[in-house]
Scaffold this motif. Structure first.
Motif, PDB file in Angstrom:
ATOM      1  N   CYS A   1       0.853  -1.193   0.000  1.00  0.00           N
ATOM      2  CA  CYS A   1       0.000   0.000   0.000  1.00  0.00           C
ATOM      3  C   CYS A   1       0.885   1.238   0.000  1.00  0.00           C
ATOM      4  O   CYS A   1       1.879   1.294   0.721  1.00  0.00           O
ATOM      5  CB  CYS A   1      -0.891   0.032   1.235  1.00  0.00           C
ATOM      6  N   ASP A   2       0.503   2.234  -0.787  1.00  0.00           N
ATOM      7  CA  ASP A   2       1.353   3.428  -0.890  1.00  0.00           C
ATOM      8  C   ASP A   2       0.966   4.479   0.151  1.00  0.00           C
ATOM      9  O   ASP A   2      -0.074   4.364   0.810  1.00  0.00           O
ATOM     10  CB  ASP A   2       1.282   3.993  -2.311  1.00  0.00           C
ATOM     11  N   VAL A   3       1.782   5.513   0.260  1.00  0.00           N
ATOM     12  CA  VAL A   3       1.550   6.527   1.313  1.00  0.00           C
ATOM     13  C   VAL A   3       0.217   7.247   1.139  1.00  0.00           C
ATOM     14  O   VAL A   3      -0.445   7.593   2.115  1.00  0.00           O
ATOM     15  CB  VAL A   3       2.693   7.577   1.396  1.00  0.00           C
ATOM     16  N   VAL A   4      -0.186   7.480  -0.113  1.00  0.00           N
ATOM     17  CA  VAL A   4      -1.436   8.216  -0.346  1.00  0.00           C
ATOM     18  C   VAL A   4      -2.630   7.364   0.078  1.00  0.00           C
ATOM     19  O   VAL A   4      -3.525   7.824   0.804  1.00  0.00           O
ATOM     20  CB  VAL A   4      -1.554   8.628  -1.843  1.00  0.00           C
ATOM     21  N   SER A   5      -2.636   6.099  -0.345  1.00  0.00           N
ATOM     22  CA  SER A   5      -3.792   5.259  -0.009  1.00  0.00           C
ATOM     23  C   SER A   5      -3.846   4.969   1.488  1.00  0.00           C
ATOM     24  O   SER A   5      -4.926   4.936   2.085  1.00  0.00           O
ATOM     25  CB  SER A   5      -3.791   3.970  -0.830  1.00  0.00           C
ATOM     26  N   LEU A   6      -2.699   4.801   2.118  1.00  0.00           N
ATOM     27  CA  LEU A   6      -2.699   4.543   3.576  1.00  0.00           C
ATOM     28  C   LEU A   6      -3.267   5.743   4.339  1.00  0.00           C
ATOM     29  O   LEU A   6      -4.071   5.581   5.262  1.00  0.00           O
ATOM     30  CB  LEU A   6      -1.287   4.226   4.060  1.00  0.00           C
ATOM     31  N   ALA A   7      -2.870   6.944   3.930  1.00  0.00           N
ATOM     32  CA  ALA A   7      -3.370   8.150   4.618  1.00  0.00           C
ATOM     33  C   ALA A   7      -4.867   8.312   4.371  1.00  0.00           C
ATOM     34  O   ALA A   7      -5.647   8.596   5.293  1.00  0.00           O
ATOM     35  CB  ALA A   7      -2.605   9.377   4.122  1.00  0.00           C
ATOM     36  N   ALA A   8      -5.282   8.113   3.116  1.00  0.00           N
ATOM     37  CA  ALA A   8      -6.698   8.263   2.762  1.00  0.00           C
ATOM     38  C   ALA A   8      -7.550   7.244   3.506  1.00  0.00           C
ATOM     39  O   ALA A   8      -8.609   7.571   4.067  1.00  0.00           O
ATOM     40  CB  ALA A   8      -6.872   8.096   1.251  1.00  0.00           C
TER      41      ALA A   8
END
Ligand SMILES: Cc1ncc(COP(=O)(O)O)c(C=O)c1O
Length: 344
Positions: free
Chosen positions: A237-244
Motif C-alpha cells: 500500500c502506498d503513502v497516499v492510499s494509507l493516509a486516505a
C-alpha cells in the motif's frame, strides 16, 4: 518460452467495464455515487504537501491498523492492509493453497475466486446456492485448503446469518474467508467470528467511495496475519492510499450517512423495478440482482447501454443470467427508470 500450463490454459479475470467517457451513467461495478469523506481529501493534501512521497511507505501500515482496530474493537496486529481486497484474497490464497490443492466458493458468486485457484494451479469447486440463496447445511467439501464465502453475496446481494456461516465453518478442516466487501450495507458483520478462527476481508472501494485508490484490509487472528505479511509485497500500500484509508475509516459518521442514503435509494429502486415487471432479489448491498418477467436480460442491458446507462449483465451458464444494477444517486436511478419505462 515456457508459460506454466495452468496460466496458459486460463482465460484471465475480466473486470467490469470502466468507460472513460464522462457521459455514461455507471451502474456496473458497485462504486459509490457519492464522494469520500472530506477527511480523506485533507489527509491526501497533507501527504502531497509533506515530505513522504520521497520515501517508502510503512510496510505494514501501522497508522491504518491502529485506526481500523479502534473502529472494529480488535487488536492492531489482527489487521492487514492491502492494495484492494483482491490483493488480500491473493495473499490468503498463496498462503494456504498448494499447487494441486482445493479452493472452494459458492456459486453464483464473485468470479475472481476461480482465477485465484487457476493462478495457483489448484483445483476449484463451486458449491451451488439453492433457489433461496442458501447454502447446503451438510457441507460437501470439508477438506478444502481454503473456502471463500462472500457475505453479503454478489451478484445476489443476499445475506447469510452468523449461524449459517458458523455451520459451514464448523465442518471445515481448513480456513474460511468471509469476504465482506458489501457488509456496510448489511444488518450485521462477522467480526465476532474472527475470534472463532474465521478470516474477514473488506474493501474501501464500495461504501467508502475509494475504488480509485485501491484499498482493502483483512481481519484475522494475529498469528495468521503474521504469516500473510511474509507473503505480501513488501510495500503493498502506498503513502497516499494509507493516509486516505486511515482518515476514511475514522469517519464512521460520514460512512453511516452515505450508506443510509444508498439503502434508502435501494428500497425505492427495488419498488420501482418491481412496478416495471422485474423480479428483484432482496438485497443487503449497494446493488440489485434482477430479471424481467417478459424480456431477457441481455437485450435490456443493450438498450440501457444505447441510452448511456451501464449496468452489469452476468451470465452464470446453467445457473442462468441476470442484471446486476449498482445503486447510483437518486438522479441516476431516475434516469434508469425513465429509460426502462421507454422500452419495456
Ligand atoms: C465480493 C467482492 N469481493 C471483493 C471485491 C474486490 O474489491 P476491491 O476493489 O477492494 O479489490 C469485489 C469487487 O467487486 C467484490 O464484489
Amino acid at each position: 518460452m515456457k508459460i506454466r500450463d495452468n496460466i496458459a490454459a486460463m482465460a484471465g479475470y475480466v473486470p467490469g467495464e470502466q468507460p472513460r467517457s464522462q457521459d455514461m451513467i455507471k451502474l456496473n461495478t458497485n462504486e459509490s455515487p457519492y464522494p469520500p469523506s472530506p477527511a480523506v481529501f485533507e489527509a491526501i493534501q497533507r501527504v502531497l504537501t509533506g515530505d513522504s512521497l520521497r520515501k517508502y511507505p510503512d510496510p505494514i501500515g501501522s497508522e491504518f491498523r491502529k485506526a481500523a482496530a479502534t473502529v472494529l474493537g480488535v487488536e492492531p496486529d489482527m489487521i492487514l492492509p492491502g492494495n484492494g481486497s483482491d490483493d488480500l484474497l491473493t495473499i490468503i490464497t498463496r498462503t494456504f493453497v498448494p499447487e494441486g490443492g482445493l479452493l472452494v466458493s459458492p456459486t453464483p458468486s464473485y468470479i475472481l475466486y476461480k482465477n485465484l485457484a487457476e493462478i495457483q494451479g489448484a483445483r476449484f469447486t463451486q458449491i451451488p446456492f439453492d433457489l433461496d440463496w442458501k447454502l447446503p447445511t451438510s457441507w460437501p467439501t470439508p477438506d478444502a485448503d481454503l473456502t471463500f464465502i462472500p457475505n453479503p453475496n454478489s451478484p445476489s446481494g443476499t445475506f447469510l446469518s452468523h449461524e449459517e456461516l458458523r455451520n459451514v465453518h464448523r465442518q471445515l478442516s481448513g480456513p474460511l474467508v468471509i469476504d465482506e466487501a458489501y457488509v456496510d450495507f448489511a444488518p450485521k458483520n462477522a467480526i465476532p467470528l474472527v475470534r472463532e478462527g474465521a478470516i474477514i476481508t473488506r474493501t474501501l472501494s464500495k461504501s467508502y467511495a475509494l475504488a480509485g485508490i485501491r484499498f482493502g484490509y483483512a481481519v484475522a487472528d494475529a498469528k495468521l496475519i503474521h504469516e500473510f505479511i511474509k507473503v505480501k509485497d513488501s510495500y503493498n500500500c502506498d503513502v497516499v492510499s494509507l493516509a486516505a484509508a486511515s482518515a476514511a475509516i475514522l469517519d464512521q459518521d460520514y460512512l453511516r450517512s452515505v450508506c443510509d442514503k444508498i439503502i434508502d435509494t435501494r428500497h425505492r429502486s427495488e419498488k420501482e423495478l418491481k412496478a416495471l415487471g422485474f423480479q428483484v432479489t432482496p438485497s443487503h448491498t449497494n446493488f440489485l440482482w434482477c430479471h424481467h418477467e417478459r424480456m431477457a436480460a441481455k437485450p435490456i442491458y443493450d438498450r440501457l447501454r444505447e441510452d448511456k446507462i451501464l449496468v452489469r449483465y452476468m451470465n452464470y451458464g446453467s445457473f442462468g443470467d441476470g442484471l446486476r444494477i449498482s445503486i447510483g444517486s437518486d438522479h441516476e436511478m431516475d434516469r434508469l427508470m425513465t429509460s426502462l419505462r421507454n422500452f419495456l
